[in-house]
Write a protein that holds these residues in place. Sequence first.
Motif, PDB file in Angstrom:
ATOM      1  N   MET A   1       0.986  -0.971  -0.006  1.00 42.56           N
ATOM      2  CA  MET A   1       0.069   0.098   0.048  1.00 42.56           C
ATOM      3  C   MET A   1       0.955   1.198  -0.163  1.00 42.56           C
ATOM      4  SD  MET A   1      -3.037   0.721   2.629  1.00 42.56           S
ATOM      5  CE  MET A   1      -4.554   1.491   1.692  1.00 42.56           C
ATOM      6  N   LYS A   2       0.383   2.381  -0.646  1.00 42.81           N
ATOM      7  CA  LYS A   2       1.158   3.496  -0.835  1.00 42.81           C
ATOM      8  C   LYS A   2       0.984   4.034   0.430  1.00 42.81           C
ATOM      9  CE  LYS A   2       1.391   7.638  -3.600  1.00 42.81           C
ATOM     10  NZ  LYS A   2       0.824   8.855  -2.883  1.00 42.81           N
ATOM     11  N   LYS A   3       2.163   4.886   0.955  1.00 44.91           N
ATOM     12  CA  LYS A   3       2.534   5.429   2.105  1.00 44.91           C
ATOM     13  C   LYS A   3       1.764   6.871   1.906  1.00 44.91           C
ATOM     14  CE  LYS A   3       5.046   2.889   4.551  1.00 44.91           C
ATOM     15  NZ  LYS A   3       4.577   2.200   5.797  1.00 44.91           N
ATOM     16  N   LYS A   4       1.130   7.330   2.786  1.00 47.36           N
ATOM     17  CA  LYS A   4       0.656   8.715   2.908  1.00 47.36           C
ATOM     18  C   LYS A   4       1.449   9.642   3.684  1.00 47.36           C
ATOM     19  CE  LYS A   4      -4.150   6.899   3.023  1.00 47.36           C
ATOM     20  NZ  LYS A   4      -5.127   6.847   4.010  1.00 47.36           N
ATOM     21  N   ILE A   5       2.034  10.787   3.152  1.00 48.51           N
ATOM     22  CA  ILE A   5       2.797  11.669   3.791  1.00 48.51           C
ATOM     23  C   ILE A   5       2.284  12.995   4.026  1.00 48.51           C
ATOM     24  CG2 ILE A   5       5.116  12.768   3.335  1.00 48.51           C
ATOM     25  CD1 ILE A   5       5.869  10.802   1.210  1.00 48.51           C
ATOM     26  N   ILE A   6       2.644  13.112   5.366  1.00 47.67           N
ATOM     27  CA  ILE A   6       2.159  14.322   5.974  1.00 47.67           C
ATOM     28  C   ILE A   6       3.235  15.095   6.657  1.00 47.67           C
ATOM     29  CG2 ILE A   6       0.633  14.875   8.176  1.00 47.67           C
ATOM     30  CD1 ILE A   6      -1.154  12.856   7.568  1.00 47.67           C
ATOM     31  N   LEU A   7       2.993  16.330   6.871  1.00 46.34           N
ATOM     32  CA  LEU A   7       4.013  17.232   7.444  1.00 46.34           C
ATOM     33  C   LEU A   7       3.568  18.008   8.553  1.00 46.34           C
ATOM     34  CD1 LEU A   7       6.976  18.442   7.724  1.00 46.34           C
ATOM     35  CD2 LEU A   7       6.281  19.877   5.925  1.00 46.34           C
ATOM     36  N   LEU A   8       3.837  17.890   9.857  1.00 46.15           N
ATOM     37  CA  LEU A   8       3.363  18.528  10.974  1.00 46.15           C
ATOM     38  C   LEU A   8       4.175  19.598  11.200  1.00 46.15           C
ATOM     39  CD1 LEU A   8       1.480  19.229  13.491  1.00 46.15           C
ATOM     40  CD2 LEU A   8       2.644  16.979  14.620  1.00 46.15           C
ATOM     41  N   ALA A   9       4.006  20.734  11.512  1.00 46.43           N
ATOM     42  CA  ALA A   9       5.010  21.722  12.122  1.00 46.43           C
ATOM     43  C   ALA A   9       4.033  22.365  13.420  1.00 46.43           C
ATOM     44  CB  ALA A   9       5.234  23.029  11.146  1.00 46.43           C
ATOM     45  N   ASP A  10       5.000  22.137  14.437  1.00 44.36           N
ATOM     46  CA  ASP A  10       4.332  22.408  15.816  1.00 44.36           C
ATOM     47  C   ASP A  10       5.532  22.291  16.774  1.00 44.36           C
ATOM     48  OD1 ASP A  10       2.950  22.713  18.345  1.00 44.36           O
ATOM     49  OD2 ASP A  10       1.393  21.536  17.585  1.00 44.36           O
ATOM     50  N   ASP A  11       5.792  23.454  17.503  1.00 47.01           N
ATOM     51  CA  ASP A  11       7.088  23.513  18.364  1.00 47.01           C
ATOM     52  C   ASP A  11       6.627  22.973  19.824  1.00 47.01           C
ATOM     53  OD1 ASP A  11       5.213  25.891  19.067  1.00 47.01           O
ATOM     54  OD2 ASP A  11       6.708  26.661  20.091  1.00 47.01           O
ATOM     55  N   ASP A  12       5.254  22.479  19.985  1.00 46.74           N
ATOM     56  CA  ASP A  12       4.964  21.952  21.351  1.00 46.74           C
ATOM     57  C   ASP A  12       5.316  20.463  21.340  1.00 46.74           C
ATOM     58  OD1 ASP A  12       3.737  20.439  23.374  1.00 46.74           O
ATOM     59  OD2 ASP A  12       2.524  22.467  23.784  1.00 46.74           O
ATOM     60  N   ILE A  13       6.204  19.960  21.769  1.00 44.35           N
ATOM     61  CA  ILE A  13       6.689  18.580  21.626  1.00 44.35           C
ATOM     62  C   ILE A  13       5.701  17.624  22.405  1.00 44.35           C
ATOM     63  CG2 ILE A  13       7.869  18.262  23.987  1.00 44.35           C
ATOM     64  CD1 ILE A  13       9.347  16.619  20.806  1.00 44.35           C
ATOM     65  N   ASP A  14       4.786  17.945  23.310  1.00 39.59           N
ATOM     66  CA  ASP A  14       3.589  17.221  23.765  1.00 39.59           C
ATOM     67  C   ASP A  14       2.578  16.921  22.527  1.00 39.59           C
ATOM     68  OD1 ASP A  14       5.039  16.340  26.208  1.00 39.59           O
ATOM     69  OD2 ASP A  14       4.066  18.291  27.042  1.00 39.59           O
ATOM     70  N   ASP A  15       2.267  17.802  21.831  1.00 43.40           N
ATOM     71  CA  ASP A  15       1.336  18.177  21.003  1.00 43.40           C
ATOM     72  C   ASP A  15       1.795  17.285  19.691  1.00 43.40           C
ATOM     73  OD1 ASP A  15      -0.385  19.753  22.664  1.00 43.40           O
ATOM     74  OD2 ASP A  15      -0.168  21.329  21.427  1.00 43.40           O
ATOM     75  N   THR A  16       3.071  17.464  19.510  1.00 44.43           N
ATOM     76  CA  THR A  16       3.623  16.732  18.370  1.00 44.43           C
ATOM     77  C   THR A  16       3.706  15.208  18.735  1.00 44.43           C
ATOM     78  OG1 THR A  16       4.762  18.319  17.619  1.00 44.43           O
ATOM     79  CG2 THR A  16       5.735  16.563  16.988  1.00 44.43           C
ATOM     80  N   GLU A  17       4.000  14.541  19.823  1.00 44.32           N
ATOM     81  CA  GLU A  17       3.895  13.398  19.996  1.00 44.32           C
ATOM     82  C   GLU A  17       2.573  12.819  20.194  1.00 44.32           C
ATOM     83  OE1 GLU A  17       5.926  12.940  24.036  1.00 44.32           O
ATOM     84  OE2 GLU A  17       8.058  13.283  22.803  1.00 44.32           O
ATOM     85  N   MET A  18       1.546  13.547  20.638  1.00 46.31           N
ATOM     86  CA  MET A  18       0.176  12.903  20.698  1.00 46.31           C
ATOM     87  C   MET A  18      -0.319  12.845  19.199  1.00 46.31           C
ATOM     88  SD  MET A  18      -3.058  14.069  22.983  1.00 46.31           S
ATOM     89  CE  MET A  18      -3.683  15.674  22.037  1.00 46.31           C
ATOM     90  N   PHE A  19       0.097  14.021  18.504  1.00 47.23           N
ATOM     91  CA  PHE A  19      -0.509  14.087  16.954  1.00 47.23           C
ATOM     92  C   PHE A  19       0.066  12.846  16.377  1.00 47.23           C
ATOM     93  CE2 PHE A  19      -0.520  15.386  12.683  1.00 47.23           C
ATOM     94  CZ  PHE A  19      -1.886  16.523  12.693  1.00 47.23           C
ATOM     95  N   CYS A  20       1.571  12.375  16.377  1.00 52.72           N
ATOM     96  CA  CYS A  20       2.076  11.180  15.787  1.00 52.72           C
ATOM     97  C   CYS A  20       1.496   9.884  16.130  1.00 52.72           C
ATOM     98  CB  CYS A  20       3.406  11.449  15.844  1.00 52.72           C
ATOM     99  SG  CYS A  20       4.323  12.834  14.724  1.00 52.72           S
ATOM    100  N   GLU A  21       1.268   9.964  17.425  1.00 53.23           N
ATOM    101  CA  GLU A  21       0.785   8.715  18.177  1.00 53.23           C
ATOM    102  C   GLU A  21      -0.606   8.415  17.448  1.00 53.23           C
ATOM    103  OE1 GLU A  21      -0.545   6.964  22.336  1.00 53.23           O
ATOM    104  OE2 GLU A  21       1.070   8.447  22.349  1.00 53.23           O
ATOM    105  N   ALA A  22      -1.384   9.410  17.508  1.00 52.37           N
ATOM    106  CA  ALA A  22      -2.785   9.169  16.825  1.00 52.37           C
ATOM    107  C   ALA A  22      -2.792   8.840  15.488  1.00 52.37           C
ATOM    108  CB  ALA A  22      -3.562  10.682  17.083  1.00 52.37           C
ATOM    109  N   LEU A  23      -1.951   9.379  14.620  1.00 48.98           N
ATOM    110  CA  LEU A  23      -1.716   8.936  13.282  1.00 48.98           C
ATOM    111  C   LEU A  23      -1.628   7.623  13.018  1.00 48.98           C
ATOM    112  CD1 LEU A  23      -0.260  12.113  11.677  1.00 48.98           C
ATOM    113  CD2 LEU A  23      -2.319  11.442  11.248  1.00 48.98           C
ATOM    114  N   GLU A  24      -0.563   7.248  13.734  1.00 45.94           N
ATOM    115  CA  GLU A  24      -0.018   5.935  14.115  1.00 45.94           C
ATOM    116  C   GLU A  24      -1.120   4.840  14.130  1.00 45.94           C
ATOM    117  OE1 GLU A  24       3.196   3.628  16.437  1.00 45.94           O
ATOM    118  OE2 GLU A  24       4.223   5.222  15.355  1.00 45.94           O
ATOM    119  N   GLU A  25      -1.936   5.054  15.361  1.00 43.62           N
ATOM    120  CA  GLU A  25      -3.140   4.216  15.549  1.00 43.62           C
ATOM    121  C   GLU A  25      -4.007   4.189  14.336  1.00 43.62           C
ATOM    122  OE1 GLU A  25      -4.690   4.776  19.357  1.00 43.62           O
ATOM    123  OE2 GLU A  25      -2.877   4.435  20.295  1.00 43.62           O
TER     124      GLU A  25
END
Length: 151
Positions: A1-25
């Motif tokens: 399956m083709k990978k979907k590429i997303i770029l996230l720009a956010d300086d809040d490390i907690d928000d970034t980690e939660m965002f990436c974890e949600a995407l992974e799930e």
Amino acid sequence: MKKKIILLADDDIDDTEMFCEALEEIDEDIVCHCAANGKEVFEILNGITEKPELIFLDLNMPIMNGWDCLTLLKKNADYQDIPVIMISTSSHKKDMESASGLGSMCYFVKPNNFKDLKEVLRVITSNLGGDLKEALINFQKSGSKHIFTCS
């Protein structure tokens, strides 16, 4: 399956980690590149071979904020067609109008909990490559308090 590429720009490390974890799930075929500011967005874009299908930009970041980054993205012929969603904790109407005026697809108010974040990201990622704008409009109409579509 083709990978979907997303770029996230956010300086809040907690928000970034939660965002990436949600995407992974949501979808293991999503690749999320993360930047801490607008300058890093361009460094990542210039360093990857495939353009992202979507860029999330936080409004308030150091070095280059989301507003300036969005303006530069929309002026750059290589990147102006990539959909951009502005993200913030602010729900000020003025910010939403500014995002629209600068070319953002929509404005996303960061949820306070993981479940709401996953719900919003599931709608977004399941409509990549399709009619994302229409899906976001319908999601907003369904009563979402996190997505505000731009005209």
